[in-house]
Each structure stands twice: as C-alpha cells, then as structure tokens.
Design an enzyme around this catalytic site. Structure first.
Site, mmCIF file in Angstrom:
data_model
loop_
_atom_site.group_PDB
_atom_site.id
_atom_site.type_symbol
_atom_site.label_atom_id
_atom_site.label_comp_id
_atom_site.label_asym_id
_atom_site.label_seq_id
_atom_site.Cartn_x
_atom_site.Cartn_y
_atom_site.Cartn_z
ATOM 1 N N ASP A 11 54.720 62.764 -3.900
ATOM 2 C CA ASP A 11 54.162 62.586 -5.251
ATOM 3 C C ASP A 11 52.781 61.920 -5.306
ATOM 4 O O ASP A 11 52.558 61.027 -6.150
ATOM 5 C CB ASP A 11 55.150 61.784 -6.126
ATOM 6 N N ASP A 49 56.150 65.938 -8.434
ATOM 7 C CA ASP A 49 57.013 65.711 -9.594
ATOM 8 C C ASP A 49 56.520 66.685 -10.685
ATOM 9 O O ASP A 49 55.310 66.726 -10.968
ATOM 10 C CB ASP A 49 56.809 64.246 -10.032
ATOM 11 N N LYS A 109 59.740 69.155 -7.883
ATOM 12 C CA LYS A 109 61.049 68.571 -8.205
ATOM 13 C C LYS A 109 61.036 67.991 -9.609
ATOM 14 O O LYS A 109 59.966 67.695 -10.153
ATOM 15 C CB LYS A 109 61.435 67.511 -7.174
ATOM 16 N N CYS A 154 60.634 57.260 -5.668
ATOM 17 C CA CYS A 154 60.741 58.557 -4.998
ATOM 18 C C CYS A 154 60.723 58.445 -3.480
ATOM 19 O O CYS A 154 61.415 59.202 -2.794
ATOM 20 C CB CYS A 154 59.681 59.498 -5.527
HETATM 21 C C1 VGL Z 1 58.508 58.717 -9.732
HETATM 22 C C2 VGL Z 1 59.495 57.722 -11.524
HETATM 23 C C3 VGL Z 1 59.580 58.926 -12.192
HETATM 24 C C4 VGL Z 1 57.928 58.570 -8.365
HETATM 25 C C5 VGL Z 1 58.589 59.947 -10.379
HETATM 26 O O1 VGL Z 1 57.195 59.476 -7.912
HETATM 27 O O2 VGL Z 1 58.202 57.529 -7.718
HETATM 28 N N1 VGL Z 1 58.982 57.625 -10.311
HETATM 29 N N2 VGL Z 1 59.132 60.027 -11.603
HETATM 30 ZN ZN ZN Z 2 59.254 61.870 -12.725
#
Ligand code: VGL
Ligand code: ZN
Length: 214
Positions: A11, A49, A109, A154
């Site tokens: 991410d 994400d 995802k 994540c």
């Molecule tokens: C994430 C919260 C919501 C992350 C993604 O990449 O850590 N955290 N969506």
């Molecule tokens: Zn997210």
C-alpha cells in the site's frame, strides 16, 4: 543468485503519505528505502488498497461515526477510516516515486464493499482468500519480506497471514511506517513476534542478499 524470496510492498499509495486522505506519519520515508530493496528480489509484489465508494470501512458509511472509532461488522470489530483509496482516484494511485518496474504483480484488495482487507492474503472476514499464497507457492517462494504502509495494520496483518500460510516471514522495520492508534504499533509487534515473524532492517536484508549472491 537471487534466492526464492519475495518482497511484498504494501500500500505505498498517495492516500497513505503526506497530502493523502489518511497520511501515515513519515510515510514518504519508506519510498527510497523500498526502491533500494526491490532490485535484490526476483519476486516483487505490490499491493494497492482499492475500495468502492461507500466502503463499509469508511466512517462516512455509518450513521454517527467518526474516523478512527470502531464498529461491529458481521465478521467482528472494524476500525472506521476516513474515505480513502477510492477506486480510480488519484488518492488510490501507487506513489509516483515508487519504482514499479520490478513488480511481478500488483494485487488490489478491499474491493468487496462489505469486507475490509488489510492483509494481502486473507480478507477481514478471515475466510476468503486473495490467492497470493497460491501465486507465491507456484513460483516456489518460501520466504517473504514485508514492507510498506502501515506497519500496524496492512503490513502486520499481511505478515501474520504469511506466517499462517507457512512462509518464513520477515518485516523490514525501517521500510515501514506506522499509524499507531491507541497502542496498535506495540500490539502489532507483539502479535507478530508471538507468531514467529522475524523483525529485520533494510541494511540487514542488503547484507544478507549480498552474501547470498557471492
Ligand atoms: C490501511 C487502514 C485502512 C493500510 C488500509 O494500508 O494499512 N489501513 N486501509
Ligand atoms: Zn483501506
């Protein structure tokens, strides 16, 4: 010779750095560190994400809820986030400074409106899978190194599920940055260490890879 390890880059998107919808403190700092690591691996997987509008992990999808509060969804407790990484938005793009040429796969995802997915392996319902474990096993990968954003969400969930799926798992601490919500960073490290995740540094990974090549 490069050995059978994969680098999972979690991410590294505009949303999670300065100027994004959900900036992780010092998020930008991971980019040069990760760019130096990627050429050392023959398998580099990026995750993205990628939520539909109105995703149930967004506080805005629930009456009387603010970001960073929690709610019960059908699979358990869910932290509620600001709207982030909406499919097709600039916020959801991988950061332009991330060297993406070496990537063998980009895994999106969080597409199911009702189910979050911190982990690159298993969705937050803890039942449905992304297919990444099979992808890696078909490529004879037995070891994964996890880095990116955010350490305590994540990255940690990905590392825990990698262990669960039987991979030898490392988290490269200085190639990650954390959100750290109510002690979530300490809790994440405790859970990862208890599960058998190895905690390492970018320098240690570079040294190990150099020794492996010699
Ligand atoms: C994430 C919260 C919501 C992350 C993604 O990449 O850590 N955290 N969506
Ligand atoms: Zn997210």
């Amino acid at each position: 010779m490069k050995h059978d390890a994969a680098l999972l880059v979690i991410d590294v998107q505009n949303a999670f750095v300065q100027g994004g919808s959900m900036p992780v403190p010092n998020g930008l700092e991971v980019i040069p560190v990760i760019n130096r690591l990627m050429p050392l691996f023959s398998h580099v997987i990026l995750t993205q994400d990628w939520h539909p509008l109105g995703h149930h992990s967004f506080a805005s999808s629930h009456a009387n809820k603010q970001p960073f509060q929690t709610t019960q969804l059908f699979y358990g407790e869910q932290v509620l986030w600001p709207d982030h990484c909406v499919q097709g938005s600039a916020d959801a793009q991988l950061h332009a400074d991330l060297d993406t040429q070496a990537a063998t796969m980009i895994l999106k995802k969080g597409l199911d409106p009702a189910v979050d997915s911190y982990s690159a392996f298993v969705h937050a319902d803890r039942v449905s899978k992304t297919g990444l474990s099979g992808f890696l096993k078909e490529r004879k990968v037995s070891t994964v190194y996890v880095c990116g954003l955010a350490t305590d969400f994540c990255v940690a969930w990905t590392a825990l599920d990698a262990c669960e799926a039987g991979f030898t798992t490392y988290v490269i601490e200085d190639a990650c940055q954390a959100i750290d919500l109510n002690g979530s960073l300490d809790a994440a490290w405790q859970a990862m260490i208890a599960k058998g995740v190895h905690r390492t540094s970018a320098q240690a990974v570079r040294d190990a890879r150099a020794a492996n090549k010699a």
